[in-house]
Structures are given as structure tokens and as C-alpha cells.
Write an enzyme that holds these catalytic residues in place. Structure first.
Site, PDB file in Angstrom:
ATOM      1  CE  LYS A 103       0.847  -8.214   0.939  1.00 15.29           C
ATOM      2  NZ  LYS A 103       2.142  -8.737   0.748  1.00 15.29           N
ATOM      3  CG  ASP A 153       4.390  -8.696   5.359  1.00 16.23           C
ATOM      4  OD1 ASP A 153       4.286  -8.854   6.601  1.00 16.23           O
ATOM      5  OD2 ASP A 153       5.400  -8.215   4.831  1.00 16.23           O
TER       6      ASP A 153
END
Ligand code: SF4
Length: 211
Positions: free
Chosen positions: A120, A138
Site C-alpha cells: 500500500k 486502504d
């Protein structure tokens, strides 16, 4: 969700915010990398408060490395998980100095090899600092994608792959920020604000609220 509706959603999000930006403060790829690393399980506001004090003192790999773990902790001790984040940040600075001439590498594998940097974080840096069409999924993007049925998946990785597949090229660079901001301020976790949502007529969530 069919592709026409998906396109309408993306067009509307773009019209509402043509140049979406991260809410983290940064002025170089290195500042962004460290801010994202610090932001795991913390709010952008709390990270900005810390980096607003840290970066005028040290905003390069050498500068932060020279602070040492304890010196860095003084700046970031208001952020959750600051002990491990301080250690990872100093190790990351060391690797940037030793292996990358003190620069942030524009390379997924090299980024993911840095301590505290996962997929991420690498996606955010590649997207926001280097302009790659990556999509960092997310908790907000995961929720909004599933609720609206824009891109459904059981895990964040599933949703990332689905978004990469179904989002047309012209929206790829910015979709990550549109969905995060939408999830943070409108399609919030506990009670989505469907009554004031700009894609309410297109969203396929079955339990919409009047708020
Ligand atoms: S209508 Fe409600 S559930 Fe759908 S995107 Fe908007 S806030 Fe989220």
C-alpha cells in the site's frame, strides 16, 4: 455494477474534485515516503502535526538518520506505533543512503524492500510522487468499493486487482484519492452520509441512510 454506471460515478467524482491531492503534507518523494510510513493506523492530521515540526529540522535520509531512533521518537511520539515506526524509518534511511544514493527509488520491488513499507505504501509513493496509475487500497477504498459495488472483493488485494481491471485508464491516476476522500468524509464507516452523497443515485448499496 455495469461499466456505464461505473464511468458516471468516476466522472462525477472527477467533476467534483478535478485534481485530488493527498492530505499528508510533503514536498519531496522522501518526505512523502516517510509521511506514509508514519501514517499506518494513524490519521493524516496527526502525521502532519509531527512532520510539520520534523521536516524543517530534518527532511533528507541523512538528516533523519543523524537524529537516531531516540532523536526521531521525540518528533513522532504523538503518533501510534511510534516505537516501531522510528526504528523502521531509521533503517529505511540507512538503506536509501547505502543502496539508492539517498534517493527514493521509483521501483516497486525496491520500495517494498524498505522496512515498514508494504504494497500500500509503495502504491501511494508510486502514484503520488511519481505519477504511476497505481491504486493503493486502504480501509476507506475497500469499504466504498464494496458498498457502492464499484469493485467488490473479499480482501484489499482483491479490490485493488478489481479496480485496476475495471477503472478506465483516464481515471486511474486519481481514483485512489477520490475514493479515500469519499470514504473519509461521506461514505464513512458507521453511518454513511447517503443523503448528501453526490453519487447516491448511482451507488448500489442497499441500506442507504437519509443523513
Ligand atoms: S450513497 Fe451512501 S453508501 Fe453509497 S457511496 Fe454514497 S454515502 Fe456511500
Amino acid at each position: 455494477m455495469n461499466k456505464d454506471k461505473r464511468r458516471l460515478i468516476l466522472e462525477r467524482l472527477r467533476e467534483n474534485n478535478p485534481k485530488p491531492q493527498t492530505e499528508l503534507n510533503w514536498s519531496s518523494p522522501f518526505e512523502l515516503l516517510i509521511a506514509v510510513l508514519l501514517s499506518a493506523q494513524a490519521t493524516d492530521v496527526s502525521v502532519n502535526k509531527a512532520t510539520d515540526k520534523l521536516y524543517p529540522i530534518a527532511n533528507t535520509p541523512q538528516g533523519i538518520f543523524d537524529l537516531g531512533v531516540d532523536g526521531l521518537k521525540e518528533f513522532i511520539k504523538t503518533i501510534g506505533l511510534f516505537n516501531s515506526k522510528a526504528e523502521n524509518t531509521i533503517k529505511t534511511c540507512r538503506i536509501l543512503l547505502d543502496k539508492h544514493n539517498g534517493e527514493v527509488p521509483e521501483d516497486r520491488a525496491a520500495l517494498e524492500a524498505l522496512p515498514g513499507v508494504g504494497r500500500k505504501t509503495a502504491n501511494v509513493v508510486l502514484n503520488t510522487a511519481f505519477g504511476w496509475p497505481t491504486i493503493a487500497v486502504d480501509t476507506h477504498i475497500y469499504r466504498v468499493s464494496n458498498r457502492t459495488k464499484l469493485a467488490m472483493g473479499k480482501t484489499v488485494d482483491d479490490v485493488e486487482q478489481k479496480l485496476l481491471k475495471v477503472v478506465p485508464k483516464e481515471f486511474k491516476l486519481d481514483v485512489h484519492h477520490w475514493l479515500i476522500l469519499h470514504g473519509r468524509y461521506t461514505c464513512v464507516a458507521r453511518k454513511p452520509r447517503c443523503g448528501s452523497c453526490l453519487i447516491e443515485d448511482l451507488c448500489e448499496f442497499k441500506e442507504k441512510t437519509d443523513v
